[in-house]
Design a protein around this motif. Structure first.
Motif, mmCIF file in Angstrom:
data_model
loop_
_atom_site.group_PDB
_atom_site.id
_atom_site.type_symbol
_atom_site.label_atom_id
_atom_site.label_comp_id
_atom_site.label_asym_id
_atom_site.label_seq_id
_atom_site.Cartn_x
_atom_site.Cartn_y
_atom_site.Cartn_z
ATOM 1 N N ILE A 79 0.836 -1.206 0.000
ATOM 2 C CA ILE A 79 0.000 0.000 0.000
ATOM 3 C C ILE A 79 0.867 1.251 0.000
ATOM 4 O O ILE A 79 0.654 2.182 -0.791
ATOM 5 C CB ILE A 79 -0.937 -0.008 1.221
ATOM 6 C CG1 ILE A 79 -2.007 -1.095 1.069
ATOM 7 C CG2 ILE A 79 -1.587 1.356 1.420
ATOM 8 C CD1 ILE A 79 -2.903 -1.255 2.273
ATOM 9 N N LEU A 80 1.870 1.283 0.865
ATOM 10 C CA LEU A 80 2.708 2.478 0.976
ATOM 11 C C LEU A 80 3.614 2.658 -0.235
ATOM 12 O O LEU A 80 3.907 3.792 -0.636
ATOM 13 C CB LEU A 80 3.533 2.436 2.257
ATOM 14 C CG LEU A 80 2.740 2.458 3.564
ATOM 15 C CD1 LEU A 80 3.680 2.591 4.758
ATOM 16 C CD2 LEU A 80 1.719 3.593 3.575
ATOM 17 N N ALA A 81 4.052 1.561 -0.823
ATOM 18 C CA ALA A 81 4.917 1.670 -2.008
ATOM 19 C C ALA A 81 4.207 2.408 -3.136
ATOM 20 O O ALA A 81 4.811 3.235 -3.837
ATOM 21 C CB ALA A 81 5.348 0.282 -2.473
ATOM 22 N N SER A 82 2.926 2.128 -3.323
ATOM 23 C CA SER A 82 2.169 2.816 -4.378
ATOM 24 C C SER A 82 1.708 4.199 -3.931
ATOM 25 O O SER A 82 1.630 5.129 -4.733
ATOM 26 C CB SER A 82 0.966 1.972 -4.808
ATOM 27 O OG SER A 82 0.151 1.631 -3.703
ATOM 28 N N PHE A 83 1.451 4.360 -2.619
ATOM 29 C CA PHE A 83 0.973 5.656 -2.126
ATOM 30 C C PHE A 83 2.039 6.736 -2.284
ATOM 31 O O PHE A 83 1.743 7.856 -2.689
ATOM 32 C CB PHE A 83 0.553 5.532 -0.658
ATOM 33 C CG PHE A 83 -0.057 6.785 -0.090
ATOM 34 C CD1 PHE A 83 -1.413 7.046 -0.264
ATOM 35 C CD2 PHE A 83 0.710 7.708 0.611
ATOM 36 C CE1 PHE A 83 -1.993 8.197 0.251
ATOM 37 C CE2 PHE A 83 0.136 8.862 1.141
ATOM 38 C CZ PHE A 83 -1.225 9.108 0.955
ATOM 39 N N VAL A 84 3.286 6.415 -1.954
ATOM 40 C CA VAL A 84 4.342 7.424 -2.035
ATOM 41 C C VAL A 84 4.626 7.825 -3.479
ATOM 42 O O VAL A 84 5.139 8.919 -3.740
ATOM 43 C CB VAL A 84 5.638 6.946 -1.346
ATOM 44 C CG1 VAL A 84 5.409 6.716 0.136
ATOM 45 C CG2 VAL A 84 6.181 5.679 -1.999
ATOM 46 N N HIS B 296 -6.938 5.384 -0.961
ATOM 47 C CA HIS B 296 -5.883 4.565 -1.570
ATOM 48 C C HIS B 296 -5.903 3.146 -1.016
ATOM 49 O O HIS B 296 -5.765 2.183 -1.777
ATOM 50 C CB HIS B 296 -4.524 5.216 -1.311
ATOM 51 C CG HIS B 296 -3.403 4.586 -2.060
ATOM 52 N ND1 HIS B 296 -3.094 4.903 -3.370
ATOM 53 C CD2 HIS B 296 -2.517 3.613 -1.692
ATOM 54 C CE1 HIS B 296 -2.068 4.177 -3.768
ATOM 55 N NE2 HIS B 296 -1.703 3.379 -2.769
ATOM 56 N N VAL B 297 -6.051 3.009 0.295
ATOM 57 C CA VAL B 297 -6.096 1.681 0.917
ATOM 58 C C VAL B 297 -7.254 0.867 0.349
ATOM 59 O O VAL B 297 -7.088 -0.299 -0.035
ATOM 60 C CB VAL B 297 -6.232 1.813 2.448
ATOM 61 C CG1 VAL B 297 -6.585 0.463 3.076
ATOM 62 C CG2 VAL B 297 -4.949 2.358 3.059
#
Length: 295
Positions: free
Chosen positions: A113-118, A285-286
């Motif tokens: 999730i965080l890899a795509s969010f950033v 996003h999540v």
């Protein structure tokens, strides 16, 4: 009563000084010279003192005007900075999101999730914390974080729960245990086995398998310690699949088919409280990330 200072007359004063006169300021601001002069007169009336010397044909500041000039610059710069920051926040180009999750979600779900969010929101700062489910709920209720990803054992007042995924419960044992080779297990097949309870064992409560808990003499809350006991062959345990640490080669996860039990994991936030733009972006996003992966 303090005079209300409008920004446009302040910009006019700054432009007169920076551009070298009323005519140049009018061209720079795309306004007529009478409009510039009127804005300055209105500002002088509000302040009760002249800003420019009269009658010399030059844009010369009075002593009062000289005192005001750096303060006008500071006020205009502060306004513009706040406006830019607010616009960046509203458009998700800046901001910070504080989020807490249970450890299994932090290690198994959040990296993707965080890899795509950033990538999508490079200007948003992220503060991720992990803890047991009750702690995550407490942090959200206390306002320490805006979002939480956890399982709620029962509805909690003050929290809004958005379901995200279902995490099946299974039996975890060492690879040489007699149960390790099964594709699925009925709870009766666990009878007589030394069961190690843990923080998620309450998921068995209220089910036919609950009597297994009554016979258990060992409880371990720490996952590292629990894993060590399992690898030592001391007993078996039940865990949600996400909590099963697959990197431990000697351990096996066998789904529990009867009863089929699941841990509902969802996203929580304070009920009736608006999210910051950054947190709202993370929430969307999540949900989109897990939906795209069929969670």
């Amino acid at each position: 009563m303090l005079p209300e200072l409008k920004l446009q007359p302040l910009r006019c004063v700054l432009a007169i000084i920076d551009q070298g006169g009323f005519h140049a300021a009018a061209r720079h601001l795309h306004r007529s010279q009478p409009a510039i002069s009127m804005a300055v007169r209105d500002l002088e009336e509000r302040l009760g003192q002249p800003l420019f010397e009269k009658g010399n044909g030059k844009a010369t500041l009075t002593p009062f005007g000289q005192w005001c000039l750096p303060r006008f610059r500071e006020l205009v710069a502060h306004h513009d900075r706040v406006s830019r920051d607010a616009l960046a926040m509203a458009s998700h180009q800046a901001g910070r999101v504080d989020i807490a999750t249970v450890p299994s979600v932090a290690s198994r779900v959040m990296p993707g999730i965080l890899a795509s969010f950033v990538i999508d929101f490079p200007g948003i700062e992220i503060n991720l914390q992990d803890g047991h489910s009750e702690l995550v709920s407490q942090m959200v209720l206390a306002g320490e974080v805006e979002l939480g990803i956890t399982s709620l054992w029962q509805p909690e007042e003050g929290l809004e729960f958005i379901p995200l995924l279902h995490d099946e419960i299974g039996v975890v044992c060492r690879d040489d245990h007699p149960l390790a080779g099964h594709a699925r297990l009925h709870w009766r097949e666990l009878a007589g086995q030394p069961l190690i309870r843990n923080g998620t064992s309450r998921l068995l409560e209220g089910s036919p398998a609950a009597e297994l808990l009554e016979r258990s003499a060992l409880y371990i809350s720490n996952m590292i310690s629990l894993t060590a006991m399992l690898e030592a062959g001391i007993g078996i345990t039940t865990l949600p699949r996400l909590a099963f640490q697959e990197e431990h080669a000697r351990l096996r996860f066998v789904p529990l088919s009867a009863p089929r039990l699941e841990r509902r994991i969802g996203l929580i936030c304070r009920a009736g409280v608006s999210l910051s733009p950054a947190a709202a972006a993370m929430q969307r996003h999540v949900m989109a990330y897990l939906t795209d992966r069929g969670a």
